[in-house]
Design a protein around this motif. Sequence first.
Motif, short mmCIF file in Angstrom:
data_model
loop_
_atom_site.label_atom_id
_atom_site.label_comp_id
_atom_site.label_asym_id
_atom_site.label_seq_id
_atom_site.Cartn_x
_atom_site.Cartn_y
_atom_site.Cartn_z
N ILE B 26 0.84 -1.20 0.00
CA ILE B 26 0.00 0.00 0.00
C ILE B 26 0.88 1.26 0.00
CG2 ILE B 26 -1.67 1.29 1.39
CD1 ILE B 26 -2.67 -1.37 2.49
N GLY B 27 0.47 2.29 -0.74
CA GLY B 27 1.16 3.58 -0.64
C GLY B 27 1.75 4.11 -1.93
N ASP B 28 1.55 3.40 -3.04
CA ASP B 28 1.98 3.94 -4.33
C ASP B 28 0.78 3.87 -5.27
OD1 ASP B 28 3.68 4.65 -6.65
OD2 ASP B 28 5.32 4.16 -5.29
N ASP B 29 0.98 4.16 -6.55
CA ASP B 29 -0.17 4.11 -7.46
C ASP B 29 -0.67 2.69 -7.67
OD1 ASP B 29 -0.62 6.94 -8.76
OD2 ASP B 29 1.54 6.69 -8.54
N CYS B 30 0.24 1.73 -7.63
CA CYS B 30 -0.11 0.31 -7.73
C CYS B 30 0.68 -0.46 -6.68
CB CYS B 30 0.28 -0.27 -9.09
SG CYS B 30 -0.57 0.44 -10.51
N ALA B 31 0.22 -1.65 -6.38
CA ALA B 31 1.06 -2.61 -5.67
C ALA B 31 1.85 -3.41 -6.71
CB ALA B 31 0.19 -3.55 -4.85
N LEU B 32 2.97 -3.95 -6.31
CA LEU B 32 3.75 -4.83 -7.18
C LEU B 32 3.92 -6.17 -6.48
CD1 LEU B 32 6.56 -2.36 -8.32
CD2 LEU B 32 4.69 -3.23 -9.74
N VAL B 33 3.56 -7.24 -7.18
CA VAL B 33 3.68 -8.57 -6.58
C VAL B 33 4.36 -9.52 -7.56
CG1 VAL B 33 1.64 -8.30 -5.10
CG2 VAL B 33 1.38 -9.25 -7.40
N SER B 34 4.95 -10.58 -7.01
CA SER B 34 5.65 -11.58 -7.83
C SER B 34 4.97 -12.94 -7.73
CB SER B 34 7.10 -11.72 -7.36
OG SER B 34 7.83 -10.57 -7.70
N VAL B 35 4.98 -13.66 -8.82
CA VAL B 35 4.33 -14.97 -8.88
C VAL B 35 5.42 -16.04 -9.05
CG1 VAL B 35 2.65 -16.35 -10.15
CG2 VAL B 35 2.40 -13.87 -10.04
N PRO B 36 5.35 -17.12 -8.28
CA PRO B 36 6.36 -18.17 -8.45
C PRO B 36 6.27 -18.80 -9.84
CG PRO B 36 4.67 -18.85 -6.88
CD PRO B 36 4.40 -17.43 -7.21
N ALA B 37 7.38 -19.33 -10.30
CA ALA B 37 7.43 -19.97 -11.63
C ALA B 37 6.40 -21.11 -11.70
CB ALA B 37 8.84 -20.51 -11.89
N ASN B 38 5.88 -21.34 -12.88
CA ASN B 38 4.94 -22.44 -13.13
C ASN B 38 3.66 -22.38 -12.31
OD1 ASN B 38 6.72 -23.64 -15.01
ND2 ASN B 38 7.94 -24.43 -13.29
N HIS B 39 3.25 -21.18 -11.99
CA HIS B 39 1.98 -20.99 -11.30
C HIS B 39 1.09 -20.04 -12.11
CE1 HIS B 39 3.91 -22.86 -7.89
NE2 HIS B 39 2.78 -22.81 -7.20
N GLN B 40 -0.21 -20.26 -11.97
CA GLN B 40 -1.19 -19.31 -12.49
C GLN B 40 -1.73 -18.48 -11.34
OE1 GLN B 40 -3.41 -22.69 -14.05
NE2 GLN B 40 -3.69 -21.60 -15.99
N ILE B 41 -2.29 -17.33 -11.68
CA ILE B 41 -2.97 -16.52 -10.69
C ILE B 41 -4.47 -16.73 -10.84
CG2 ILE B 41 -3.19 -14.21 -9.69
CD1 ILE B 41 -0.91 -13.37 -11.50
N ALA B 42 -5.14 -16.94 -9.71
CA ALA B 42 -6.61 -16.99 -9.70
C ALA B 42 -7.11 -15.66 -9.15
CB ALA B 42 -7.09 -18.14 -8.82
N VAL B 43 -8.08 -15.07 -9.84
CA VAL B 43 -8.58 -13.73 -9.48
C VAL B 43 -10.09 -13.77 -9.36
CG1 VAL B 43 -8.55 -11.28 -10.09
CG2 VAL B 43 -6.77 -12.79 -10.98
N THR B 44 -10.63 -13.18 -8.30
CA THR B 44 -12.09 -13.12 -8.15
C THR B 44 -12.50 -11.84 -7.45
OG1 THR B 44 -14.05 -14.27 -7.32
CG2 THR B 44 -12.07 -14.42 -5.98
N THR B 45 -13.68 -11.36 -7.80
CA THR B 45 -14.21 -10.10 -7.25
C THR B 45 -15.64 -10.30 -6.76
OG1 THR B 45 -12.87 -8.77 -8.76
CG2 THR B 45 -14.80 -7.70 -7.82
N ASP B 46 -15.94 -9.80 -5.56
CA ASP B 46 -17.30 -9.85 -5.03
C ASP B 46 -17.63 -8.53 -4.35
OD1 ASP B 46 -18.74 -12.15 -5.58
OD2 ASP B 46 -17.74 -13.30 -4.02
N SER B 47 -18.87 -8.09 -4.55
CA SER B 47 -19.34 -6.90 -3.84
C SER B 47 -20.39 -7.30 -2.80
CB SER B 47 -20.01 -5.92 -4.82
OG SER B 47 -19.10 -5.48 -5.78
N LEU B 48 -20.34 -6.63 -1.67
CA LEU B 48 -21.43 -6.72 -0.69
C LEU B 48 -22.00 -5.31 -0.52
CD1 LEU B 48 -20.25 -8.99 2.30
CD2 LEU B 48 -21.29 -9.65 0.14
N VAL B 49 -23.29 -5.19 -0.77
CA VAL B 49 -23.93 -3.88 -0.73
C VAL B 49 -24.94 -3.86 0.42
CG1 VAL B 49 -25.34 -2.24 -2.06
CG2 VAL B 49 -23.71 -3.71 -3.25
N ALA B 50 -24.86 -2.81 1.25
CA ALA B 50 -25.81 -2.69 2.37
C ALA B 50 -27.22 -2.63 1.83
CB ALA B 50 -25.50 -1.44 3.19
N GLY B 51 -28.12 -3.40 2.42
CA GLY B 51 -29.50 -3.41 1.96
C GLY B 51 -29.77 -4.51 0.95
N THR B 52 -28.70 -4.99 0.29
CA THR B 52 -28.85 -6.10 -0.66
C THR B 52 -28.23 -7.37 -0.08
OG1 THR B 52 -28.74 -4.54 -2.51
CG2 THR B 52 -28.38 -6.86 -3.01
#
Lengths: 332, 332
Positions: B26-52
């Motif tokens: 945290i603290g720059d325009d983006c975060a920077l992360v590294s992925v180990p060799a021979n791995h894929q990244i799994a990405v998922t997004t969920d929203s929780l909305v008050a009232g819903t």
Amino acid sequence: MSSEFNLIDRFFVQGNLSRDDVDLGIGDDCALVSVPANHQIAVTTDSLVAGTHFLADADPVRVGYKALASNLSDLAAMGAKPTWVSLALTLPQSDEVWLKDFCDGFFGLAKQHNVQLIGGDTTKGPLSITITVQGIVPKGEAMTRKGACCGDDIYVTGNLGDSAAGLEVVLNASTIDKSELEKELEKRHYYSSPRVELAQQIRHLCHSALDISDGLISDLGHILKQSGVTAKIDVEKLPVSEELVQYCQNNGDKYQKMALTSGEEYELCFTAPKINREAIKQITTFLNQNVSIIGEISNESFTNLQSKVQLYKNETSLDWQLSGYDHFRSEA
Amino acid sequence: MSSEFNLIDRFFVQGNLSRDDVDLGIGDDCALVSVPANHQIAVTTDSLVAGTHFLADADPVRVGYKALASNLSDLAAMGAKPTWVSLALTLPQSDEVWLKDFCDGFFGLAKQHNVQLIGGDTTKGPLSITITVQGIVPKGEAMTRKGACCGDDIYVTGNLGDSAAGLEVVLNASTIDKSELEKELEKRHYYSSPRVELAQQIRHLCHSALDISDGLISDLGHILKQSGVTAKIDVEKLPVSEELVQYCQNNGDKYQKMALTSGEEYELCFTAPKINREAIKQITTFLNQNVSIIGEISNESFTNLQSKVQLYKNETSLDWQLSGYDHFRSEA
């Protein structure tokens, strides 16, 4: 997701690209993506909330464009190459016309930058958009806010201030018949172009960079703080459009103050050693992108309000009272 | 971010972990992360909305936990190992007490799973939370919704139905003095435990998997559709808690119908060839995790309502009318 939202799937799938590094796209619990060897991933998230960042009745084409542009600008700030985007969209109701237009704006820009939508969530509630965009950058080559050195030139891309002027037009409800000038500035408020390509080409020549979505004077402060330096800015060197000068006529320094504080323009500020001036000039000329040197990184201590930034005009120091850009401040 | 939101930084930085693969947090325009060799990244997004997805006055500790749990459950469904999370939080006002409690719930779970917050956005507006969580998985080893084969056992983790019963308690405003049973079910609605560790251990033994956050009968349909198969489910084999049975007493089959449709439990449904039964049993016993075989993947065509799923009770086919789980349906 309610069944009434099914049409979202249609728009999202139709508008999308297909990148080779997306091993599994929309339609499972997660997306699966692959990263090339010796690269890092850059990740950034931004929310746009109706009433805070845009008016609920704003043109959805513009909202879709702007929501993605603000995130791409953060990737540009690191010199990363955009790859994947996740979109969380909260809508009060399923509105096919709004959604089609939103997707036109969103996917139009996504295609320009070869970014694939890999997932997200659509929910019911007050209108807002949260986007997480990712990009890749060769290991160790990303630009950060840390690293500005005494003597560095301070650059900005494009023109500054148009977005703030455009926002004034948007918020000025008394303006029923907008002039061509006002319409043009309003358009620029929504359609700033993130400096994605330029940033990738110059990152090896820069010491630090960030995007100035909260306004130059406020954001430059982050570079200065993290690098432990100060800055001298010549306000006469701030790049401004003819339209902004015309809009601000009879208002003295207003156009320069707007240039210093205008947010949401998605321009970059970066610092580079003087020795790289010619190399940067060649690249920006080749890419047909305007950059301007507006000052210099210093190690002097200043005693004025901003403390880390000393403003000058014709070599005379200024003591302007400026505040950072705040979306819809009067309503917040 | 307005200055009044500065306290958010304090909570977010304090509560956070520090992973070796986060090159810039945290603290720059983006975060920077590294992925180990021979791995894929799994990405998922969920929203929780008050009232819903939750009531605006719900305990913020529970909301913080649940918002992350729902995302981790999507990673579990792929058999991915959680790594990084981005949090977009929209709040009506800066409320220190609410925020502290929210962070307690959020970071408590993040620490359990060694997930680092790498960025996000805090904005002013109607209460909602959007989370993007990422994980890594060895290349080609992720479980997906595609791949279920005729003859596969159909498994579910944990117990089903408690979350739906808990939601009934939450929404039943007439209940002023809640019984211990009701309080326990309410707690389970908020505190389902995503099956992150189990999924990583069994992924090589499974043909398909997904999380059943929208309810078993609805979500299983995705596996069946994408795999081009059908399913037979024995409702007597659905794992249910004593508390659910007690809650539903005098209501006939209600507890089984709840088990089939209850959402937001963050349990997994997976299919595996019968030959892997013993291996799966050994792993789940070692991890002290309950899994149940509730039926079998088929290639028969069924003519009943669900068409792809045939329900049985004591070898008699059922023709129950069921619908998918819909958050706060009556209000939507």
